[in-house]
Design an enzyme around this catalytic site. Structure first.
Site, PDB file in Angstrom:
ATOM      1  N   HIS A  90       0.861  -1.182   0.000  1.00  0.00           N
ATOM      2  CA  HIS A  90       0.000   0.000   0.000  1.00  0.00           C
ATOM      3  C   HIS A  90       0.898   1.234   0.000  1.00  0.00           C
ATOM      4  O   HIS A  90       1.938   1.262   0.663  1.00  0.00           O
ATOM      5  CB  HIS A  90      -0.897   0.010   1.242  1.00  0.00           C
ATOM      6  CG  HIS A  90      -1.443   1.365   1.599  1.00  0.00           C
ATOM      7  ND1 HIS A  90      -0.896   2.142   2.609  1.00  0.00           N
ATOM      8  CD2 HIS A  90      -2.453   2.090   1.080  1.00  0.00           C
ATOM      9  CE1 HIS A  90      -1.573   3.271   2.696  1.00  0.00           C
ATOM     10  NE2 HIS A  90      -2.512   3.277   1.784  1.00  0.00           N
TER      11      HIS A  90
ATOM     12  N   GLY B 245     -18.888  11.097   0.512  1.00  0.00           N
ATOM     13  CA  GLY B 245     -19.578  10.868  -0.751  1.00  0.00           C
ATOM     14  C   GLY B 245     -18.648  10.537  -1.892  1.00  0.00           C
ATOM     15  O   GLY B 245     -18.954  10.815  -3.050  1.00  0.00           O
ATOM     16  N   GLY B 246     -17.507   9.943  -1.584  1.00  0.00           N
ATOM     17  CA  GLY B 246     -16.566   9.561  -2.631  1.00  0.00           C
ATOM     18  C   GLY B 246     -17.079   8.399  -3.459  1.00  0.00           C
ATOM     19  O   GLY B 246     -18.121   7.801  -3.176  1.00  0.00           O
TER      20      GLY B 246
END
Length: 298
Positions: A104, A256-257
């Site tokens: 990551h 709200g992605g």
């Protein structure tokens, strides 16, 4: 404060990383541009069932809003009522081969502004390695490159950000680390914008030198059903961390992605078992005894 320069760097970083990964894998990444109704958007680059990567995503996002989600204001209550922008590159790569670790990396910038007040801004990011079968030289070389990324900004940063990573990527409900760590930093603005921007760039630029040598060493190791089964079991821990503890996942969902882009970090398959333990003396047990407990690798 040069926000367009940050955006330009992040877009170039995404393109450079994807190009390197496509060369390594031999297959191309899908490109998916998207817009966010509340403001901003991004570009998702994804590979599934590649020659080397079972699943991987390298995402750029630049989103804007007028109301911060609870995950942000709970951490920084002084940000309530400010307009905000957040941009970054985030990636997670899951190889087919269980001897090759998941990785990551994330670099990001955030700014919140209010009329009549000074802007609040910071940089964050880091990278960490999650092996299924541990190799000391892989962990050492990965951490060495992380240390090199931070060295121009002070020798104290690597031990500080390494310890921060060990604390952050930790499954509290399991009392267990996610992997062998790396570096992690957030809310960084000490020394001014140019210094912090340069630090973020150095971390982003060192990702390929940190990860590609590791997977190059392990990509040809033979594996079978046992190794794939253990990989799927340990991937379950990855899912648990990202859905329960990861601040970035919570921020993305609460703001709200785009759900598809936020959850691209999840592996293509994972399994859970009740009260399972590796056999004593096995290679699987060695991950728990020799690699997951926090230690100094360089």
């Amino acid at each position: 404060m040069n926000i367009p320069a940050v955006r330009s760097y992040l877009l170039n970083l995404q393109a450079q990383i994807v190009s390197s990964l496509e060369t390594f894998d031999g297959e191309s990444f899908r490109r998916d541009a998207w817009q966010r109704p509340e403001g901003g958007g991004g570009i998702s680059r994804l590979i599934e069932n590649g020659l080397f990567f079972e699943r991987g995503g390298v995402n750029f996002s630049h989103v804007k809003g007028t109301t911060l989600p609870a995950s942000a204001t709970a951490h920084r209550p002084e940000l309530a009522g400010r307009n905000w922008e957040a941009m970054g590159v985030s990636l997670v790569l899951h190889p087919h081969n269980p001897y090759c670790p998941t990785v990551h990396m994330n670099v990001r910038f955030f700014v919140a502004e209010k009329e009549g007040g000074a802007p609040v801004w910071w940089f964050g990011g880091g990278m960490d390695l999650t092996p299924y079968y541990g190799f000391a030289d892989d962990a050492t070389s990965f951490h060495q490159t992380c240390r090199e990324a931070l060295a121009p900004f002070g020798e104290q940063l690597y031990p500080e950000y390494k310890a921060w990573c060990d604390r952050y990527f930790f499954l509290k409900h399991r009392n267990e680390a996610r992997g062998v760590g790396g570096i992690f930093f957030d809310d960084v603005n000490e020394g001014g914008f140019e210094r912090c921007f340069a630090l973020m760039q150095s971390v982003g630029n060192h990702f390929i030198p940190a990860y590609l040598p590791v997977i190059e060493r392990r990509r040809k190791l033979a594996y079978g059903d046992r190794e794939r089964d253990f990989q799927a079991y340990r991937r379950g821990r990855y899912v648990e961390f990202n859905l329960v503890w990861d601040r970035g996942t919570l921020f993305g969902l609460q703001s709200g992605g785009r759900t598809e882009s936020i959850l691209m970090s999840l592996p293509p398959n994972a399994i859970w078992r009740y009260d399972w333990h590796p056999a004593p003396g096995s290679a699987e047990e060695k991950l728990y005894t020799d690699f997951l407990p926090a230690r100094e690798w360089v």
